[in-house]
Design an enzyme around this catalytic site. Structure first.
Site, mmCIF file in Angstrom:
data_model
loop_
_atom_site.group_PDB
_atom_site.id
_atom_site.type_symbol
_atom_site.label_atom_id
_atom_site.label_comp_id
_atom_site.label_asym_id
_atom_site.label_seq_id
_atom_site.Cartn_x
_atom_site.Cartn_y
_atom_site.Cartn_z
ATOM 1 N N ARG A 130 0.903 -1.454 0.326
ATOM 2 C CA ARG A 130 0.018 -0.220 -0.225
ATOM 3 C C ARG A 130 0.796 1.413 0.194
ATOM 4 N NH1 ARG A 130 -4.286 0.003 4.434
ATOM 5 N NH2 ARG A 130 -2.651 0.570 5.600
ATOM 6 N N LYS A 232 -3.218 6.130 1.646
ATOM 7 C CA LYS A 232 -2.803 6.871 2.903
ATOM 8 C C LYS A 232 -1.984 8.226 2.939
ATOM 9 C CE LYS A 232 -3.406 4.446 7.225
ATOM 10 N NZ LYS A 232 -4.766 3.453 7.652
ATOM 11 N N GLU A 268 -16.540 5.668 4.517
ATOM 12 C CA GLU A 268 -16.096 5.587 5.597
ATOM 13 C C GLU A 268 -15.560 5.874 6.519
ATOM 14 O OE1 GLU A 268 -11.711 4.694 4.370
ATOM 15 O OE2 GLU A 268 -11.532 5.827 3.047
HETATM 16 C C1 PLP Z 1 -5.638 2.865 7.717
HETATM 17 C C2 PLP Z 1 -7.095 3.743 7.825
HETATM 18 C C3 PLP Z 1 -7.957 2.410 7.450
HETATM 19 C C4 PLP Z 1 -8.209 0.870 7.593
HETATM 20 O O1 PLP Z 1 -7.006 0.396 6.750
HETATM 21 P P1 PLP Z 1 -6.145 -1.070 7.572
HETATM 22 O O2 PLP Z 1 -5.305 -1.169 6.797
HETATM 23 O O3 PLP Z 1 -7.457 -1.945 8.309
HETATM 24 O O4 PLP Z 1 -6.049 -0.483 9.019
HETATM 25 C C5 PLP Z 1 -9.209 2.691 6.386
HETATM 26 N N1 PLP Z 1 -9.612 3.931 6.368
HETATM 27 C C6 PLP Z 1 -8.588 5.163 6.427
HETATM 28 C C7 PLP Z 1 -9.635 6.256 6.071
HETATM 29 C C8 PLP Z 1 -7.856 4.466 6.790
HETATM 30 O O5 PLP Z 1 -6.817 6.080 6.977
#
Ligand code: PLP
Ligand code: NAG
Length: 385
Positions: A130, A232, A268
């Site tokens: 990622r 991210k 989300e």
């Molecule tokens: C980090 C994150 C998640 C969750 O991702 P994981 O890989 O399960 O920790 C979901 N939504 C957002 C906006 C995030 O920054």
């Protein structure tokens, strides 16, 4: 022409505090602080002792640990060799790309201690992949999967005494990738830094393992089509603070965001993905570039298939949440958190809570795989030591 090289100490170094002491009211733990980038890592006897910490009351606050990992490379270069140093402040040029233009990414993964003392990571290669995808989006070089996983392992081992006892929490590991080189006109930075640090954590929300009350936001959006919502990027988080703080001030746990085009489809939560269960069908919004593709999300989808749920990734209009049987959130930091209510346009919908919730069954299975009490048939677990 005079070449100026201004260096900014981002945060003034605090007073030097010797030896461990306990947590004060602000959740700050005073530990040995040492100047960064000078003292290399040396494993020592006291690496194993950490007797003063109240492991039963860990929240999700920063507790400084002993070591961090740093690796640098130039633009158009590849990362080569990183190193562990004492945890401490870093120096950056005031014109660093990350400070001026937000050229940065973060990751989050956890190291767990098992009953028998063994240390484990959960799918760290997925975080590495990622970060590579995010780096491409943000015009940065990225560490290889091997370099990323190796750095995460080194951080877990070097900060071993900060990994909570089995069942009390975990060591949250935070890799960062940023444009650390100077740039004045908008362009990719000239140098990049991959940095990894860690902090022991317990529950993410002050609600602990109780259910969440979500506020459905229809004014502010987290991201938009063509934006960077699918990676991210650090640029996705400060813009949600306003909606999040407003909701928290009103007693909500967090915000559930809708898509910016229709103001109708669920995306989300601020840092977790969302699922709904209706009958035997488990649904989650499809990752269309607006939604962060969570590793917990993917893992829960796989586990749900093992339990014979029908799993769907699709567009989910907010109305569907209103008559769902269960709503829950997933993320590395939050784990799997049941939603107790959502509030949308002044109307509050409550969900039935019980210890029999499907999401808790799915979460237990995930925790069992992490604890090693059930077979890890997909190779999700990586042993550290
Ligand atoms: C980090 C994150 C998640 C969750 O991702 P994981 O890989 O399960 O920790 C979901 N939504 C957002 C906006 C995030 O920054
Ligand atoms: C906790 O310690 C930190 C660092 O020494 C200090 O800045 C903060 O004010 C302290 N908080 C309380 C409530 O004592």
């Amino acid at each position: 022409m005079i070449k100026t090289s201004l260096l900014l100490r981002i945060l003034a170094r605090g007073p030097l505090i010797t030896s461990c002491s306990s947590k004060n009211g602000s959740g700050y733990v005073a530990i040995r602080s040492a100047s960064s980038l000078q003292e290399p890592y040396e494993s020592s006897e006291d690496d194993e002792s950490n007797n003063n910490i109240d492991w039963n009351n860990l929240g999700f606050g920063l507790m400084q640990t002993d070591y961090m990992y740093t690796m640098k490379c130039g633009k158009d270069e590849q990362f080569k060799q990183g190193q562990l140093t004492r945890y401490g402040n870093i120096e950056l040029s005031p014109s660093a790309g990350v400070l001026n233009y937000g050229q940065g990414l973060f990751e989050g993964t956890k190291a767990y201690r098992r009953e028998d003392g063994g240390l484990f990571l959960f799918r760290p290669q997925q975080n590495a992949i990622r970060m590579q995808i995010g780096a491409e989006r943000m015009c940065m070089p990225s560490p290889s999967i091997e370099q990323f996983v190796d750095a995460v392992k080194q951080i877990a081992l070097a900060n071993k005494r900060w990994i909570p006892p089995s069942g009390k929490g975990s060591l949250y590991i935070r890799p960062l990738l940023m444009g650390s080189g100077s740039i004045l006109g908008l362009a990719p930075a000239s140098e990049y830094t991959f940095l990894v640090y860690a902090s022991p954590v317990g529950n993410y929300y002050k609600e602990g393992t109780a259910s969440l009350n979500l506020y459905v936001e229809d004014e502010y959006h987290r991201t938009m089509r063509g934006g960077a919502g699918g990676v991210k990027s650090i640029t996705n988080y400060a813009p949600v603070l306003k909606a999040m703080c407003k909701a928290k001030d009103r007693g909500f746990s967090d915000v559930l965001y809708l898509d910016s085009e229709n103001k109708r489809n669920v995306e989300e939560v601020s840092c977790s993905n969302v699922f709904i269960l209706k009958g035997n069908v488990l649904s989650t919004p499809v990752t269309n570039g607006n939604i962060l593709e969570g590793i917990t999300r993917k893992s829960i989808m796989d586990i749900a298939c093992d339990f014979s749920y029908k799993v769907e990734e699709r567009c989910i209009p907010i109305e569907e949440l209103i008559d769902a049987d269960e709503v829950f959130c997933t993320g590395t930091a939050v784990g799997v958190a049941p939603v107790g209510s959502i509030s949308y346009k002044g109307k509050r919908t409550e969900y039935k809570m019980s210890t029999e919730l499907a999401c808790l069954k799915l979460y237990s299975r995930l925790v069992e795989i992490q604890k090693g009490t059930i077979e890890d048939k997909r190779g999700w677990i990586v042993q550290v030591d």
